[in-house]
Motif scaffolding. Sequence first.
Motif, PDB file in Angstrom:
ATOM      1  N   GLN A 143       0.814  -1.210   0.000  1.00 58.84           N
ATOM      2  CA  GLN A 143       0.000   0.000   0.000  1.00 58.84           C
ATOM      3  C   GLN A 143       0.852   1.265   0.000  1.00 58.84           C
ATOM      4  O   GLN A 143       0.639   2.187   0.779  1.00 58.84           O
ATOM      5  CB  GLN A 143      -0.988  -0.017   1.168  1.00 58.84           C
ATOM      6  N   VAL A 144       1.839   1.291  -0.873  1.00 61.37           N
ATOM      7  CA  VAL A 144       2.702   2.456  -1.018  1.00 61.37           C
ATOM      8  C   VAL A 144       1.836   3.639  -1.435  1.00 61.37           C
ATOM      9  O   VAL A 144       1.011   3.535  -2.351  1.00 61.37           O
ATOM     10  CB  VAL A 144       3.809   2.182  -2.067  1.00 61.37           C
ATOM     11  N   ASP A 145       2.006   4.769  -0.783  1.00 58.82           N
ATOM     12  CA  ASP A 145       1.227   5.959  -1.101  1.00 58.82           C
ATOM     13  C   ASP A 145       1.554   6.430  -2.517  1.00 58.82           C
ATOM     14  O   ASP A 145       2.708   6.703  -2.846  1.00 58.82           O
ATOM     15  CB  ASP A 145       1.532   7.085  -0.095  1.00 58.82           C
ATOM     16  N   PHE A 146       0.525   6.549  -3.350  1.00 54.55           N
ATOM     17  CA  PHE A 146       0.723   6.862  -4.759  1.00 54.55           C
ATOM     18  C   PHE A 146       1.255   8.278  -4.967  1.00 54.55           C
ATOM     19  O   PHE A 146       2.146   8.497  -5.793  1.00 54.55           O
ATOM     20  CB  PHE A 146      -0.586   6.654  -5.532  1.00 54.55           C
ATOM     21  N   ASP A 147       0.741   9.248  -4.239  1.00 55.56           N
ATOM     22  CA  ASP A 147       1.222  10.626  -4.397  1.00 55.56           C
ATOM     23  C   ASP A 147       2.695  10.748  -4.003  1.00 55.56           C
ATOM     24  O   ASP A 147       3.484  11.408  -4.696  1.00 55.56           O
ATOM     25  CB  ASP A 147       0.373  11.593  -3.591  1.00 55.56           C
ATOM     26  N   THR A 148       3.081  10.087  -2.921  1.00 51.59           N
ATOM     27  CA  THR A 148       4.494  10.086  -2.508  1.00 51.59           C
ATOM     28  C   THR A 148       5.340   9.392  -3.565  1.00 51.59           C
ATOM     29  O   THR A 148       6.422   9.879  -3.925  1.00 51.59           O
ATOM     30  CB  THR A 148       4.652   9.368  -1.148  1.00 51.59           C
ATOM     31  N   PHE A 149       4.871   8.273  -4.066  1.00 44.58           N
ATOM     32  CA  PHE A 149       5.572   7.543  -5.106  1.00 44.58           C
ATOM     33  C   PHE A 149       5.832   8.436  -6.314  1.00 44.58           C
ATOM     34  O   PHE A 149       6.958   8.505  -6.834  1.00 44.58           O
ATOM     35  CB  PHE A 149       4.777   6.299  -5.519  1.00 44.58           C
ATOM     36  N   LYS A 150       4.797   9.130  -6.782  1.00 46.07           N
ATOM     37  CA  LYS A 150       4.949  10.006  -7.947  1.00 46.07           C
ATOM     38  C   LYS A 150       5.975  11.097  -7.687  1.00 46.07           C
ATOM     39  O   LYS A 150       6.822  11.365  -8.544  1.00 46.07           O
ATOM     40  CB  LYS A 150       3.608  10.637  -8.340  1.00 46.07           C
ATOM     41  N   LYS A 151       5.928  11.701  -6.531  1.00 41.90           N
ATOM     42  CA  LYS A 151       6.894  12.765  -6.196  1.00 41.90           C
ATOM     43  C   LYS A 151       8.313  12.212  -6.176  1.00 41.90           C
ATOM     44  O   LYS A 151       9.244  12.814  -6.720  1.00 41.90           O
ATOM     45  CB  LYS A 151       6.565  13.398  -4.842  1.00 41.90           C
ATOM     46  N   GLU A 152       8.501  11.069  -5.548  1.00 36.11           N
ATOM     47  CA  GLU A 152       9.820  10.491  -5.432  1.00 36.11           C
ATOM     48  C   GLU A 152      10.374   9.991  -6.770  1.00 36.11           C
ATOM     49  O   GLU A 152      11.573   9.899  -6.955  1.00 36.11           O
ATOM     50  CB  GLU A 152       9.806   9.342  -4.418  1.00 36.11           C
ATOM     51  N   MET A 153       9.480   9.704  -7.682  1.00 34.34           N
ATOM     52  CA  MET A 153       9.903   9.208  -8.990  1.00 34.34           C
ATOM     53  C   MET A 153       9.959  10.315 -10.046  1.00 34.34           C
ATOM     54  O   MET A 153      10.069  10.035 -11.241  1.00 34.34           O
ATOM     55  CB  MET A 153       8.968   8.082  -9.454  1.00 34.34           C
ATOM     56  N   GLY A 154       9.903  11.564  -9.607  1.00 39.67           N
ATOM     57  CA  GLY A 154      10.078  12.690 -10.523  1.00 39.67           C
ATOM     58  C   GLY A 154       8.795  13.279 -11.061  1.00 39.67           C
ATOM     59  O   GLY A 154       8.824  14.122 -11.960  1.00 39.67           O
ATOM     60  N   GLY A 155       7.661  12.871 -10.539  1.00 40.25           N
ATOM     61  CA  GLY A 155       6.392  13.436 -10.978  1.00 40.25           C
ATOM     62  C   GLY A 155       6.029  14.635 -10.146  1.00 40.25           C
ATOM     63  O   GLY A 155       6.791  15.104  -9.309  1.00 40.25           O
ATOM     64  N   GLN A 156       4.852  15.142 -10.344  1.00 41.68           N
ATOM     65  CA  GLN A 156       4.372  16.326  -9.604  1.00 41.68           C
ATOM     66  C   GLN A 156       3.713  15.960  -8.320  1.00 41.68           C
ATOM     67  O   GLN A 156       3.061  15.089  -8.085  1.00 41.68           O
ATOM     68  CB  GLN A 156       3.428  17.136 -10.491  1.00 41.68           C
TER      69      GLN A 156
END
Length: 156
Positions: A143-156
């Motif tokens: 259940q990795v947080d999707f918003d955190t994932f996107k930020k950490e992977m270079g997304g907004q």
Amino acid sequence: MSANRILSSVLSSIRHAFLLAAAGCALTMAAAPAYADDYDATLKDIQSTMGGVPSFVKQFPKAGLPGAWAEVKAIELSDKTALPPKVKSLISLAVAAQIPCTYCIWSDTQDAKRAGATDEEIQEAVAMAALTRHWSTIFNGMQVDFDTFKKEMGGQ
């Protein structure tokens, strides 16, 4: 496109269309009703394209066959799409390996080889499917947080 490659692509395409029958039939019937003439014309087109009509084609719902065949021809068999045949075959093989579908795996492997894919490319496509499935299991199961994932992977 050689006759063997067309035949193989057509067989693979028809098989793929039938695997998506539930969705395809619903959309096809909602968009435009199929008539006996459409069905007969579709069988004739399959016959002329493939040199025969495989028995499983006649098991497909008559109402859905014209739309399913049109979709196969427009995407998988068309040479006017963004993806070349080898890439389409490798994508389809990778998905088939995850479903899993023995029919698709066999047919897509043959199609990929006929389209020029090497054994190494075929192996890598399947490995990529496995890798994607692996990490998807990790992300979703933990259940990795999707918003955190996107930020950490270079997304907004």
